[in-house]
Each structure stands twice: as C-alpha cells, then as structure tokens.
Motif scaffolding. Structure first.
Motif, PDB file in Angstrom:
ATOM      1  N   ARG A  34      -1.149  -0.198  -6.315  1.00 39.87           N
ATOM      2  CA  ARG A  34      -1.410   0.600  -5.110  1.00 39.87           C
ATOM      3  C   ARG A  34      -1.113  -0.226  -3.859  1.00 39.87           C
ATOM      4  NH1 ARG A  34      -4.667   5.239  -4.254  1.00 39.87           N
ATOM      5  NH2 ARG A  34      -5.204   5.197  -6.463  1.00 39.87           N
ATOM      6  N   LEU A  35      -1.531  -1.512  -3.875  1.00 42.14           N
ATOM      7  CA  LEU A  35      -1.276  -2.391  -2.737  1.00 42.14           C
ATOM      8  C   LEU A  35       0.219  -2.637  -2.570  1.00 42.14           C
ATOM      9  CD1 LEU A  35      -2.224  -4.242  -0.459  1.00 42.14           C
ATOM     10  CD2 LEU A  35      -2.579  -6.058  -2.161  1.00 42.14           C
ATOM     11  N   THR A  36       0.930  -2.844  -3.687  1.00 43.26           N
ATOM     12  CA  THR A  36       2.376  -3.072  -3.627  1.00 43.26           C
ATOM     13  C   THR A  36       3.088  -1.872  -3.008  1.00 43.26           C
ATOM     14  OG1 THR A  36       2.290  -4.506  -5.575  1.00 43.26           O
ATOM     15  CG2 THR A  36       4.432  -3.553  -5.009  1.00 43.26           C
ATOM     16  N   ARG A  37       2.669  -0.673  -3.386  1.00 39.24           N
ATOM     17  CA  ARG A  37       3.278   0.536  -2.821  1.00 39.24           C
ATOM     18  C   ARG A  37       2.990   0.639  -1.322  1.00 39.24           C
ATOM     19  NH1 ARG A  37       1.560   2.825  -7.873  1.00 39.24           N
ATOM     20  NH2 ARG A  37      -0.336   3.632  -6.893  1.00 39.24           N
ATOM     21  N   ALA A  38       1.766   0.242  -0.933  1.00 38.11           N
ATOM     22  CA  ALA A  38       1.399   0.303   0.486  1.00 38.11           C
ATOM     23  C   ALA A  38       2.189  -0.709   1.307  1.00 38.11           C
ATOM     24  CB  ALA A  38      -0.100   0.063   0.648  1.00 38.11           C
ATOM     25  N   ILE A  39       2.457  -1.876   0.721  1.00 39.18           N
ATOM     26  CA  ILE A  39       3.252  -2.884   1.426  1.00 39.18           C
ATOM     27  C   ILE A  39       4.659  -2.352   1.664  1.00 39.18           C
ATOM     28  CG2 ILE A  39       4.298  -5.178   1.218  1.00 39.18           C
ATOM     29  CD1 ILE A  39       1.764  -6.021  -0.338  1.00 39.18           C
ATOM     30  N   ALA A  40       5.213  -1.677   0.648  1.00 43.89           N
ATOM     31  CA  ALA A  40       6.559  -1.109   0.776  1.00 43.89           C
ATOM     32  C   ALA A  40       6.590   0.052   1.759  1.00 43.89           C
ATOM     33  CB  ALA A  40       7.054  -0.641  -0.593  1.00 43.89           C
ATOM     34  N   SER A  41       5.477   0.789   1.824  1.00 44.40           N
ATOM     35  CA  SER A  41       5.399   1.953   2.724  1.00 44.40           C
ATOM     36  C   SER A  41       3.990   2.020   3.303  1.00 44.40           C
ATOM     37  CB  SER A  41       5.719   3.238   1.948  1.00 44.40           C
ATOM     38  OG  SER A  41       5.600   4.361   2.793  1.00 44.40           O
ATOM     39  N   PRO A  42       3.754   1.354   4.458  1.00 44.95           N
ATOM     40  CA  PRO A  42       2.399   1.267   5.025  1.00 44.95           C
ATOM     41  C   PRO A  42       1.710   2.606   5.261  1.00 44.95           C
ATOM     42  CG  PRO A  42       3.865  -0.270   6.116  1.00 44.95           C
ATOM     43  CD  PRO A  42       4.720   0.580   5.233  1.00 44.95           C
ATOM     44  N   SER A  43       2.477   3.683   5.349  1.00 48.68           N
ATOM     45  CA  SER A  43       1.856   4.995   5.529  1.00 48.68           C
ATOM     46  C   SER A  43       1.055   5.411   4.304  1.00 48.68           C
ATOM     47  CB  SER A  43       2.929   6.049   5.824  1.00 48.68           C
ATOM     48  OG  SER A  43       3.842   6.169   4.747  1.00 48.68           O
ATOM     49  N   ARG A  44       1.209   4.689   3.192  1.00 50.15           N
ATOM     50  CA  ARG A  44       0.478   4.996   1.962  1.00 50.15           C
ATOM     51  C   ARG A  44      -0.845   4.236   1.871  1.00 50.15           C
ATOM     52  NH1 ARG A  44       4.855   5.272  -2.914  1.00 50.15           N
ATOM     53  NH2 ARG A  44       3.053   6.273  -3.923  1.00 50.15           N
ATOM     54  N   VAL A  45      -1.215   3.528   2.915  1.00 45.37           N
ATOM     55  CA  VAL A  45      -2.524   2.857   2.930  1.00 45.37           C
ATOM     56  C   VAL A  45      -3.623   3.891   2.748  1.00 45.37           C
ATOM     57  CG1 VAL A  45      -4.179   1.616   4.379  1.00 45.37           C
ATOM     58  CG2 VAL A  45      -1.784   0.906   4.338  1.00 45.37           C
ATOM     59  N   ASP A  46      -4.586   3.586   1.864  1.00 45.44           N
ATOM     60  CA  ASP A  46      -5.736   4.461   1.682  1.00 45.44           C
ATOM     61  C   ASP A  46      -6.994   3.609   1.564  1.00 45.44           C
ATOM     62  OD1 ASP A  46      -5.685   3.393  -0.895  1.00 45.44           O
ATOM     63  OD2 ASP A  46      -4.815   5.186  -1.807  1.00 45.44           O
ATOM     64  N   GLU A  47      -8.132   4.258   1.334  1.00 50.72           N
ATOM     65  CA  GLU A  47      -9.411   3.542   1.278  1.00 50.72           C
ATOM     66  C   GLU A  47      -9.414   2.490   0.179  1.00 50.72           C
ATOM     67  OE1 GLU A  47     -12.006   3.623   3.177  1.00 50.72           O
ATOM     68  OE2 GLU A  47     -11.919   5.479   4.328  1.00 50.72           O
ATOM     69  N   GLN A  48      -8.815   2.794  -0.973  1.00 53.07           N
ATOM     70  CA  GLN A  48      -8.816   1.840  -2.081  1.00 53.07           C
ATOM     71  C   GLN A  48      -8.000   0.600  -1.746  1.00 53.07           C
ATOM     72  OE1 GLN A  48      -8.021   5.271  -5.024  1.00 53.07           O
ATOM     73  NE2 GLN A  48      -8.803   3.626  -6.323  1.00 53.07           N
ATOM     74  N   VAL A  49      -6.889   0.787  -1.049  1.00 58.37           N
ATOM     75  CA  VAL A  49      -6.080  -0.356  -0.631  1.00 58.37           C
ATOM     76  C   VAL A  49      -6.894  -1.256   0.295  1.00 58.37           C
ATOM     77  CG1 VAL A  49      -4.097  -1.051   0.777  1.00 58.37           C
ATOM     78  CG2 VAL A  49      -3.843   0.755  -0.929  1.00 58.37           C
TER      79      VAL A  49
END
Length: 206
Positions: free
Chosen positions: A5-20
């Motif tokens: 989940r963190l790797t996906r958020a790093i690639a696309s910061p708009s995917r940051v969520d509470e779990q990240v």
C-alpha cells in the motif's frame, strides 16, 4: 499489505489513505526507538529518508488527510532537530525544529507547534543563548494558553524556567516554576506523588 500500500502511494501520492499514514507513523515510532537504543547518529539517516518520503506524499495527498500527514511530518522534523542537537549541530537543529513548527501550524496542531518551540528553546538554553530561549518559550506559552491541557502548560513553564535561569533571571525562573506547580496541581488525573516529582524536576532544572 502495508508495504504494498505504501509503495503504491509513493508511486501515486493521491492514493494516500489512513492505513498508509498509520504505517508511516509506526515507522517514525521505530526510528525514535532506534535513537533510544543506539543514539542519534544511527537514527538520523533513517529519519531523514522517512521525512523525504512524507514530503513527497504531501504533494498530492488527499485534502481530507493532509492535516494528519502534515502532523506526522511536523513530528518527524522536530525529532530530526533533536537528533542534530544531540550531535552538536545547533544550526541544523534549529532549521528542522522550525520546519516542524511551521508544519504543525499548517496542520492546525497546536500541541506539535508547542513541542517544536519548546525543543528550540531547550536547545538555545543548553548553548547559553538565554534571550532566544526566553523568546521561544514565550511563543510556546502563548500557544499553550489556548489549550485545555495543564500538563502541556507544565512542560512549557519548565522550559521557560530553564531559559530564565540560564540568563541569571532567577526570580523570573522561580515564577515559572510556580506556574508549573499550579498547572500540575490542576491536572485532576495526576497523583499527589506525581505533583511532587514535577516540582522537584522543575527546581532541579534551575
């Protein structure tokens, strides 16, 4: 799952969520424990990488989550400031603590702003810079007076007491100690024993 989940958020910061953000916060806590166990020289490189990661995520972080991520960024920055202080690099310590203060302000998180200002005041006191230490403690007190947390006001008053003592202003220092006493006594969940410990701690610092 958290790493992915963190790797996906790093690639696309708009995917940051509470779990990240929870995962990043856990990483930051681990870094603090590294400092406790192994010292600032070990913790600092890890903390800097983590902070850079969060700074990148802030670019496109969803608006609703931005204050919480800013709060994590603030805490990381102030912690890094402490690590630099521990390594006797006062300029870097002041820079990162000030970054922590600014991020706390942007996040609307008064307590983290107070924490950053108190750290800066303490660093100045340790280096004999009483005027700067007093000014920073006064700024922290201004924020603390707007909160309902008496223990936060105890913390700030102790920093102010140290700042005045370094400058030889012992009467002003003891006034701050009395403020710390009063706020500690007003914290209903604090035991009488804790109150006495707080008084002793304050007077030891000055």
């Amino acid at each position: 799952d958290e790493q992915q989940r963190l790797t996906r958020a790093i690639a696309s910061p708009s995917r940051v969520d509470e779990q990240v953000i929870d995962h990043i916060d856990t990483m930051h806590l681990y870094c603090k424990r590294q400092d406790d166990a192994l010292g600032a020289r070990t913790a600092l490189p890890i903390a800097l990488v983590q902070r850079d990661l969060v700074r990148g995520l802030l670019v496109e972080c969803p608006t609703a989550l931005r204050p919480r991520l800013l709060a994590v960024y603030s805490d990381m920055s102030t912690s890094i400031g402490y690590y630099f202080f521990d390594l006797d690099d006062l300029d870097s310590a002041r820079h990162f603590c000030d970054q922590g203060r600014a991020a706390a302000h942007d996040a609307g998180h008064a307590e983290l702003g107070i924490y950053a200002l108190c750290e800066m005041s303490d660093h100045a006191s340790w280096h004999g810079k009483s005027p700067a230490a007093i000014d920073l403690a006064a700024a922290a007190q201004s924020l603390a007076n707007k909160t309902d947390d008496p223990l936060m006001r105890v913390f700030v008053a102790q920093r102010a007491a140290s700042a005045y003592a370094v400058g030889g202003q012992y009467r002003a220092s003891m006034i701050q100690c009395e403020k710390a006493d009063d706020n500690l006594a007003s914290a209903g969940h604090v035991s009488a024993e804790s109150t006495e410990i707080g008084r002793a701690s304050c007077r030891e610092r000055v």
